[in-house]
Motif scaffolding. Structure first.
Motif, mmCIF file in Angstrom:
data_model
loop_
_atom_site.group_PDB
_atom_site.id
_atom_site.type_symbol
_atom_site.label_atom_id
_atom_site.label_comp_id
_atom_site.label_asym_id
_atom_site.label_seq_id
_atom_site.Cartn_x
_atom_site.Cartn_y
_atom_site.Cartn_z
ATOM 1 N N UNK A 1 -4.014 -5.769 8.451
ATOM 2 C CA UNK A 1 -4.474 -5.033 7.288
ATOM 3 C C UNK A 1 -4.555 -3.544 7.589
ATOM 4 N N UNK A 2 -4.935 -3.219 8.813
ATOM 5 C CA UNK A 2 -4.987 -1.799 9.173
ATOM 6 C C UNK A 2 -3.590 -1.204 9.212
ATOM 7 N N UNK A 3 -2.590 -1.986 9.638
ATOM 8 C CA UNK A 3 -1.206 -1.515 9.609
ATOM 9 C C UNK A 3 -0.776 -1.233 8.175
ATOM 10 N N UNK A 4 -1.121 -2.141 7.261
ATOM 11 C CA UNK A 4 -0.794 -1.932 5.850
ATOM 12 C C UNK A 4 -1.478 -0.677 5.328
ATOM 13 N N UNK A 5 -2.730 -0.491 5.699
ATOM 14 C CA UNK A 5 -3.476 0.680 5.256
ATOM 15 C C UNK A 5 -2.825 1.962 5.759
ATOM 16 N N UNK A 6 -2.308 1.939 6.976
ATOM 17 C CA UNK A 6 -1.661 3.122 7.541
ATOM 18 C C UNK A 6 -0.250 3.335 6.992
ATOM 19 N N UNK A 7 0.349 2.302 6.389
ATOM 20 C CA UNK A 7 1.741 2.372 5.934
ATOM 21 C C UNK A 7 1.875 2.311 4.417
ATOM 22 N N UNK A 8 0.841 2.677 3.691
ATOM 23 C CA UNK A 8 0.898 2.556 2.233
ATOM 24 C C UNK A 8 2.033 3.374 1.638
ATOM 25 N N UNK A 9 2.144 4.627 1.997
ATOM 26 C CA UNK A 9 3.197 5.471 1.431
ATOM 27 C C UNK A 9 4.571 5.085 1.962
ATOM 28 N N UNK A 10 4.654 4.869 3.263
ATOM 29 C CA UNK A 10 5.956 4.630 3.884
ATOM 30 C C UNK A 10 6.555 3.290 3.476
ATOM 31 N N UNK A 11 5.853 2.216 3.738
ATOM 32 C CA UNK A 11 6.418 0.891 3.537
ATOM 33 C C UNK A 11 6.163 0.356 2.135
ATOM 34 N N UNK A 12 4.907 0.315 1.722
ATOM 35 C CA UNK A 12 4.567 -0.290 0.435
ATOM 36 C C UNK A 12 5.106 0.529 -0.732
ATOM 37 N N UNK A 13 4.956 1.838 -0.670
ATOM 38 C CA UNK A 13 5.438 2.693 -1.749
ATOM 39 C C UNK A 13 6.918 2.536 -1.997
ATOM 40 N N UNK A 14 7.701 2.434 -0.922
ATOM 41 C CA UNK A 14 9.148 2.257 -1.063
ATOM 42 C C UNK A 14 9.487 0.913 -1.698
ATOM 43 N N UNK A 15 8.766 -0.141 -1.315
ATOM 44 C CA UNK A 15 9.047 -1.475 -1.860
ATOM 45 C C UNK A 15 8.576 -1.613 -3.306
ATOM 46 N N UNK A 16 7.517 -0.943 -3.681
ATOM 47 C CA UNK A 16 7.028 -1.019 -5.059
ATOM 48 C C UNK A 16 7.900 -0.235 -6.024
ATOM 49 N N UNK B 1 -8.603 -3.105 1.907
ATOM 50 C CA UNK B 1 -8.324 -3.526 0.533
ATOM 51 C C UNK B 1 -8.762 -2.477 -0.476
ATOM 52 N N UNK B 2 -9.821 -1.766 -0.191
ATOM 53 C CA UNK B 2 -10.233 -0.678 -1.077
ATOM 54 C C UNK B 2 -9.165 0.415 -1.071
ATOM 55 N N UNK B 3 -8.630 0.724 0.100
ATOM 56 C CA UNK B 3 -7.552 1.719 0.187
ATOM 57 C C UNK B 3 -6.314 1.255 -0.569
ATOM 58 N N UNK B 4 -5.987 -0.037 -0.438
ATOM 59 C CA UNK B 4 -4.846 -0.589 -1.163
ATOM 60 C C UNK B 4 -5.056 -0.495 -2.670
ATOM 61 N N UNK B 5 -6.243 -0.864 -3.130
ATOM 62 C CA UNK B 5 -6.543 -0.798 -4.566
ATOM 63 C C UNK B 5 -6.492 0.640 -5.068
ATOM 64 N N UNK B 6 -7.054 1.563 -4.314
ATOM 65 C CA UNK B 6 -7.022 2.976 -4.710
ATOM 66 C C UNK B 6 -5.595 3.511 -4.750
ATOM 67 N N UNK B 7 -4.785 3.118 -3.777
ATOM 68 C CA UNK B 7 -3.398 3.567 -3.739
ATOM 69 C C UNK B 7 -2.629 3.056 -4.958
ATOM 70 N N UNK B 8 -2.799 1.765 -5.259
ATOM 71 C CA UNK B 8 -2.069 1.181 -6.383
ATOM 72 C C UNK B 8 -2.512 1.762 -7.722
ATOM 73 N N UNK B 9 -3.810 1.919 -7.933
ATOM 74 C CA UNK B 9 -4.277 2.509 -9.194
ATOM 75 C C UNK B 9 -3.866 3.973 -9.294
#
Length: 125
Positions: A1-16, A42-50
């Protein structure tokens, strides 16, 4: 989860970016309560997505075994409340595996937990 939190822009943003305005996404999250109450991932993930225009809702699934014992039921409700407060999202609580209850008394006993009376639960505790 910490990896996901650190990779929100790089990995998740590109896939979304591949999803459109009419798409729905479902994130099936692990069941460890501490991830929602003590860790900020999860709070960081929710904030990023919203922040990127996604509309979110949280679904908290609690096994029916928690509804058999007043102490477990109150504990499960407090865990759901903690997740709701931590995530700051619209929230739905779902009682799962109800089909595993024995017919008759097991299902009849469930009614007192579906619309709980605080005084009755307090007396049982």
């Amino acid at each position: 989860m910490e990896f996901l939190q650190d990779s929100l822009d790089d990995w998740l943003g590109e896939n979304l970016a591949a999803y459109g305005d009419d798409d729905y996404l479902l994130f099936d999250c692990p069941g460890q309560v501490e991830l929602y109450s003590h860790v900020t991932a999860f709070k960081s993930l929710a904030d990023y997505l919203t922040g990127n225009g996604w509309h979110l809702a949280a679904v908290y699934c609690m096994d029916v075994q928690f509804a058999g014992d007043p102490a477990k039921f109150v504990g499960g409700c407090l865990a759901a409340l903690g997740a709701m407060v931590q995530l700051e999202l619209p929230h739905v609580n779902v009682l799962t595996k109800v089909d595993l209850l024995p017919r008759g008394e097991g299902r009849a006993g469930l009614d007192r937990f579906l619309i709980p009376d605080g005084r009755e639960l307090g007396a049982d505790l």
